[in-house]
Motif scaffolding. Structure first.
Motif, PDB file in Angstrom:
ATOM      1  N   ARG A  33       1.907  10.481 -23.754  1.00 50.12           N
ATOM      2  CA  ARG A  33       3.260  10.791 -23.245  1.00 50.12           C
ATOM      3  C   ARG A  33       3.131  11.686 -22.008  1.00 50.12           C
ATOM      4  NH1 ARG A  33       7.803  10.691 -26.460  1.00 50.12           N
ATOM      5  NH2 ARG A  33       8.392  12.789 -25.745  1.00 50.12           N
ATOM      6  N   ILE A  34       3.764  11.292 -20.940  1.00 49.43           N
ATOM      7  CA  ILE A  34       3.755  12.055 -19.684  1.00 49.43           C
ATOM      8  C   ILE A  34       5.167  12.589 -19.482  1.00 49.43           C
ATOM      9  CG2 ILE A  34       3.160  12.070 -17.240  1.00 49.43           C
ATOM     10  CD1 ILE A  34       0.869  11.258 -19.090  1.00 49.43           C
ATOM     11  N   GLU A  35       5.299  13.934 -19.480  1.00 49.10           N
ATOM     12  CA  GLU A  35       6.614  14.549 -19.323  1.00 49.10           C
ATOM     13  C   GLU A  35       6.746  15.111 -17.911  1.00 49.10           C
ATOM     14  OE1 GLU A  35       6.663  17.489 -22.332  1.00 49.10           O
ATOM     15  OE2 GLU A  35       6.915  16.078 -23.989  1.00 49.10           O
ATOM     16  N   GLY A  36       7.951  15.021 -17.423  1.00 45.08           N
ATOM     17  CA  GLY A  36       8.195  15.550 -16.079  1.00 45.08           C
ATOM     18  C   GLY A  36       9.457  14.957 -15.478  1.00 45.08           C
ATOM     19  N   ARG A  37       9.346  14.583 -14.190  1.00 40.60           N
ATOM     20  CA  ARG A  37      10.505  14.037 -13.480  1.00 40.60           C
ATOM     21  C   ARG A  37      10.050  12.823 -12.698  1.00 40.60           C
ATOM     22  NH1 ARG A  37      12.129  15.112  -8.111  1.00 40.60           N
ATOM     23  NH2 ARG A  37      14.285  14.454  -7.693  1.00 40.60           N
ATOM     24  N   ILE A  38      10.706  11.684 -13.016  1.00 45.06           N
ATOM     25  CA  ILE A  38      10.381  10.452 -12.288  1.00 45.06           C
ATOM     26  C   ILE A  38      10.951  10.568 -10.871  1.00 45.06           C
ATOM     27  CG2 ILE A  38      10.790   7.968 -12.152  1.00 45.06           C
ATOM     28  CD1 ILE A  38      10.860   7.928 -15.222  1.00 45.06           C
ATOM     29  N   THR A  39      10.075  10.456  -9.900  1.00 45.00           N
ATOM     30  CA  THR A  39      10.496  10.624  -8.497  1.00 45.00           C
ATOM     31  C   THR A  39      10.633   9.296  -7.773  1.00 45.00           C
ATOM     32  OG1 THR A  39       8.185  10.872  -7.809  1.00 45.00           O
ATOM     33  CG2 THR A  39       9.392  12.884  -8.341  1.00 45.00           C
ATOM     34  N   ARG A  40      10.047   8.217  -8.337  1.00 42.98           N
ATOM     35  CA  ARG A  40      10.122   6.921  -7.622  1.00 42.98           C
ATOM     36  C   ARG A  40       9.832   5.795  -8.587  1.00 42.98           C
ATOM     37  NH1 ARG A  40       6.566   3.676  -4.377  1.00 42.98           N
ATOM     38  NH2 ARG A  40       7.696   2.695  -2.633  1.00 42.98           N
ATOM     39  N   GLN A  41      10.623   4.718  -8.436  1.00 45.10           N
ATOM     40  CA  GLN A  41      10.405   3.519  -9.242  1.00 45.10           C
ATOM     41  C   GLN A  41      10.471   2.299  -8.345  1.00 45.10           C
ATOM     42  OE1 GLN A  41      12.185   3.091 -13.179  1.00 45.10           O
ATOM     43  NE2 GLN A  41      13.216   5.090 -12.900  1.00 45.10           N
ATOM     44  N   THR A  42       9.513   1.378  -8.556  1.00 45.00           N
ATOM     45  CA  THR A  42       9.555   0.081  -7.878  1.00 45.00           C
ATOM     46  C   THR A  42       9.393  -0.996  -8.942  1.00 45.00           C
ATOM     47  OG1 THR A  42       7.180  -0.076  -7.526  1.00 45.00           O
ATOM     48  CG2 THR A  42       8.429   1.151  -5.882  1.00 45.00           C
ATOM     49  N   SER A  43       9.376  -2.213  -8.518  1.00 46.25           N
ATOM     50  CA  SER A  43       9.229  -3.314  -9.470  1.00 46.25           C
ATOM     51  C   SER A  43       7.842  -3.327 -10.096  1.00 46.25           C
ATOM     52  CB  SER A  43       9.496  -4.649  -8.768  1.00 46.25           C
ATOM     53  OG  SER A  43       8.569  -4.828  -7.705  1.00 46.25           O
ATOM     54  N   THR A  44       6.908  -2.611  -9.488  1.00 48.88           N
ATOM     55  CA  THR A  44       5.533  -2.650  -9.988  1.00 48.88           C
ATOM     56  C   THR A  44       4.997  -1.287 -10.399  1.00 48.88           C
ATOM     57  OG1 THR A  44       4.715  -2.413  -7.734  1.00 48.88           O
ATOM     58  CG2 THR A  44       4.974  -4.659  -8.562  1.00 48.88           C
ATOM     59  N   ASN A  45       5.579  -0.207  -9.881  1.00 47.53           N
ATOM     60  CA  ASN A  45       5.021   1.122 -10.111  1.00 47.53           C
ATOM     61  C   ASN A  45       6.103   2.131 -10.476  1.00 47.53           C
ATOM     62  OD1 ASN A  45       2.287   0.489  -9.349  1.00 47.53           O
ATOM     63  ND2 ASN A  45       3.032   0.380  -7.233  1.00 47.53           N
ATOM     64  N   ILE A  46       5.660   3.201 -11.108  1.00 43.85           N
ATOM     65  CA  ILE A  46       6.523   4.348 -11.397  1.00 43.85           C
ATOM     66  C   ILE A  46       5.722   5.596 -11.053  1.00 43.85           C
ATOM     67  CG2 ILE A  46       7.585   5.745 -13.218  1.00 43.85           C
ATOM     68  CD1 ILE A  46       8.456   3.239 -14.587  1.00 43.85           C
ATOM     69  N   PHE A  58       1.852   5.101 -12.060  1.00 49.32           N
ATOM     70  CA  PHE A  58       1.342   4.125 -13.029  1.00 49.32           C
ATOM     71  C   PHE A  58       1.949   2.765 -12.719  1.00 49.32           C
ATOM     72  CE2 PHE A  58       1.513   8.243 -15.174  1.00 49.32           C
ATOM     73  CZ  PHE A  58       0.204   8.378 -15.611  1.00 49.32           C
ATOM     74  N   THR A  59       1.144   1.717 -12.925  1.00 49.85           N
ATOM     75  CA  THR A  59       1.701   0.362 -12.820  1.00 49.85           C
ATOM     76  C   THR A  59       2.492   0.067 -14.102  1.00 49.85           C
ATOM     77  OG1 THR A  59      -0.328  -0.553 -13.742  1.00 49.85           O
ATOM     78  CG2 THR A  59      -0.199  -0.404 -11.342  1.00 49.85           C
ATOM     79  N   ARG A  60       3.474  -0.790 -13.996  1.00 54.09           N
ATOM     80  CA  ARG A  60       4.364  -1.053 -15.135  1.00 54.09           C
ATOM     81  C   ARG A  60       3.638  -1.723 -16.302  1.00 54.09           C
ATOM     82  NH1 ARG A  60       9.688  -0.152 -14.707  1.00 54.09           N
ATOM     83  NH2 ARG A  60      10.533   0.367 -12.625  1.00 54.09           N
ATOM     84  N   ASP A  61       2.569  -2.411 -16.067  1.00 50.65           N
ATOM     85  CA  ASP A  61       1.878  -3.064 -17.182  1.00 50.65           C
ATOM     86  C   ASP A  61       1.138  -2.057 -18.060  1.00 50.65           C
ATOM     87  OD1 ASP A  61      -0.121  -2.324 -15.483  1.00 50.65           O
ATOM     88  OD2 ASP A  61      -0.938  -4.350 -15.193  1.00 50.65           O
ATOM     89  N   ARG A  62       1.032  -0.789 -17.588  1.00 52.41           N
ATOM     90  CA  ARG A  62       0.399   0.254 -18.386  1.00 52.41           C
ATOM     91  C   ARG A  62       1.431   1.089 -19.146  1.00 52.41           C
ATOM     92  NH1 ARG A  62      -3.217   4.032 -15.002  1.00 52.41           N
ATOM     93  NH2 ARG A  62      -3.652   4.785 -17.135  1.00 52.41           N
ATOM     94  N   ILE A  63       2.721   0.802 -18.902  1.00 43.76           N
ATOM     95  CA  ILE A  63       3.795   1.639 -19.465  1.00 43.76           C
ATOM     96  C   ILE A  63       4.413   0.919 -20.664  1.00 43.76           C
ATOM     97  CG2 ILE A  63       6.018   2.712 -19.008  1.00 43.76           C
ATOM     98  CD1 ILE A  63       5.129   2.901 -16.061  1.00 43.76           C
ATOM     99  N   ALA A  64       4.468   1.669 -21.801  1.00 48.62           N
ATOM    100  CA  ALA A  64       5.104   1.121 -23.014  1.00 48.62           C
ATOM    101  C   ALA A  64       6.608   1.359 -22.990  1.00 48.62           C
ATOM    102  CB  ALA A  64       4.479   1.753 -24.256  1.00 48.62           C
ATOM    103  N   SER A  65       7.028   2.581 -22.574  1.00 49.46           N
ATOM    104  CA  SER A  65       8.465   2.883 -22.545  1.00 49.46           C
ATOM    105  C   SER A  65       8.732   4.014 -21.562  1.00 49.46           C
ATOM    106  CB  SER A  65       8.954   3.290 -23.941  1.00 49.46           C
ATOM    107  OG  SER A  65       8.332   4.491 -24.351  1.00 49.46           O
TER     108      SER A  65
END
Length: 553
Positions: A33-46, A58-65
């Protein structure tokens, strides 16, 4: 650190009192679990800024939720992370950002308290830091004093520079400045004592920046500058300042005059040379440069048409250097008077022409006369002068005829007949020319022999001219004269007259026998060229040097 610990406890308590106050959470497929503040989202990365201050992508394929919180929660979470790291300045910034995003009232009060505690921690840290800096500063100043007593000036300066970087108070700053000035002066004096004047000057320059009014430093600087060669703009500027403050320093005046003279900066050189020349002691030292500077100013004034300034400067030159060619003053006066004449002032032109003629400047007189006749062929004074030139030409020819210089007389009679149109004079010239031709036919059957006689006669005339020139140069005849008042024969008149005769003889000899021209056969071409050149110099107010004049006779 009591404040810091209390702040950390407060953050933990606030977290327990405010469930769900954590920010965004990114859960990876690995379960992390990575806690903090999401600063940017794209169709492939967060990209997320963690509570530890890291920026992770992180790429989205590595993210569960992904669990996204309100912005105030994100800011609060980041602030708490910075608190745990002890970075209270960034924590306070995040708490302020959280308050700007409208948290619920209960959470607002908790966040405000956290902000106050973070600010208190900052204040405490600043105070403690400043106290440590002041303690260090005291140690550095004390160390610098000890180093100064040991004579380790470089080490003392390093300690003082380090102390200055600690932002001392005004009082301590003045103390450090005094110590720096003391250290710099001592270092400069030590270098000066070891004959390292360049190093001493560099340190004294630094001292001037620290304390512009350090009297001992200024005195040492001047002593070194006065003993240095003038090889830099800084040294020259210092000497200039010394002279400005004390014009009586003739030794410095002489040095500056020599410095500017070497660079042919005559405008700057002249006043210094004139000042130094006021003393007999320095006049001998600067006389050559002073003459150069004065002649340069005369030349420049002449080229610009300021003949009054040129005359004034040349007159001063004659007073300082009595052996200088006085005739050139007449040249300057002539050019000034001519420059003042209007083109249509024919009477004025002829008055000046008469002055030129009376003083032996026949070429200038002819030039003015011819210019007048071009504008007014019937001008009485110009016609009278033209007649006089013709009469003088006949008299000169007759003198050579009576002296049995027949070849020269023949040439002069022929020139008069070709150049002038006065019937009575031409009739006399023609009669005498016939006599000359008859006598020459009778006496001279060998042109080569006559040419040799003419060449020898020319050498005799050149020798007379040379003797008079030498006497003139050595001061046997050196009257002070003005442009208008001179009458009668002078050494210059004699030199000019015999030069002209020598030239006429050489020309007549070459006309009879051109083989006398090359150097191996007498070198009349060279002698003739030299005589013409020297005559031109004299007629234009110049003085041929002894080494140059008639050197090949």
């Amino acid at each position: 650190m009591t404040v810091c610990r209390s702040l950390s406890v407060c953050v933990l308590a606030a977290c327990l009192l405010a469930p769900g106050a954590w920010g965004d959470v990114v859960t990876l497929t690995t379960g992390s679990r990575i806690e903090g503040r999401i600063t940017r989202q794209t169709s492939t990365n967060i990209t997320i800024e963690t509570t530890g201050g890291m920026i992770l992508t992180f790429t989205r394929d590595r993210i569960a939720s992904i669990e996204e919180a309100d912005e105030w929660q994100n800011r609060l979470t980041l602030g708490e992370g910075y608190v745990r790291q002890g970075d209270y300045q960034r924590a306070a910034e995040q708490f302020e950002q959280a308050l700007q995003h409208d948290p619920p009232e209960a959470q607002r009060l908790a966040i405000e308290e956290r902000l106050e505690q973070a600010q208190a921690a900052i204040t405490q840290m600043v105070t403690e830091t400043r106290q440590r800096e002041m303690q260090t500063l005291d140690e550095l100043v004390s160390r610098a004093r000890q180093e100064l007593r040991r004579g380790d000036h470089a080490a003392a300066l390093e300690s003082l520079e380090e102390a200055e970087r600690l932002n001392p108070t005004a009082d301590r700053g003045e103390e450090i400045t005094r110590l720096r000035a003391q250290a710099l002066y001592a270092q400069a004096y030590s270098l000066h004592d070891r004959l390292d004047q360049t190093g001493a000057l560099a340190v004294l320059e630094e001292l001037r920046e620290v304390d512009p009014n350090h009297q001992d430093g200024l005195n040492l600087y001047r002593r070194i500058i006065e003993s240095q060669p003038l090889d830099s703009a800084e040294t020259v500027a210092e000497i200039e300042q010394i002279v400005a403050n004390n014009p009586g320093r003739l030794d410095m005046q002489a040095r500056l005059g020599e410095y500017y003279s070497r660079r042919q900066d005559w405008d700057r050189a002249l006043p210094h040379l004139q000042a130094a020349a006021a003393s007999e002691l320095y006049f001998t030292q600067v006389r050559s440069r002073l003459r150069q500077a004065m002649l340069a100013q005369v030349s420049r004034a002449t080229q610009s048409g300021d003949f009054d300034a040129a005359i004034e400067m040349y007159d001063e030159l004659l007073q300082r250097f009595p052996d200088e060619d006085e005739n050139y003053l007449n040249v300057l006066i002539y050019h000034r008077e001519r420059s003042r004449l209007a083109e249509d002032d024919l009477d004025g032109r002829m008055a000046l022409a008469q002055q030129c003629l009376d003083n032996g400047y026949d070429n200038w007189a002819r030039e003015l006369m011819n210019g007048t006749l071009e504008r007014d062929p019937n001008h009485p004074a110009a016609l009278a002068m033209h007649r006089r030139f013709a009469e003088d030409a006949l008299a000169a020819a007759m003198q050579d005829f009576n002296a049995e210089n027949y070849a020269l007389a023949m040439m002069q009679f022929q020139n008069l007949i070709e150049q002038y149109n006065y019937a009575d004079l031409i009739e006399q010239a023609q009669l005498r020319l016939a006599d000359v031709q008859r006598i020459m036919r009778e006496r001279q059957r060998n042109r080569a022999e006559q040419a040799q006689q003419l060449a020898a006669q020319g050498d005799e005339y050149a020798a007379i001219a040379r003797q008079n020139l030498a006497a003139w140069q050595e001061g046997e005849y050196n009257p002070r004269q003005n442009f208008v008042a001179v009458r009668g024969m002078t050494r210059r008149d004699t030199v000019v007259r015999y030069l002209r005769r020598a030239i006429s003889c050489y020309e007549a000899a070459l006309e009879l026998d051109s083989s006398l021209g090359p150097l191996e056969n007498g070198g009349l071409n060279v002698k003739l060229a030299d005589a013409r050149s020297d005559l031109s110099l004299l007629e234009n107010g110049r003085f041929p040097t002894r080494e140059r004049a008639f050197s090949r006779n």
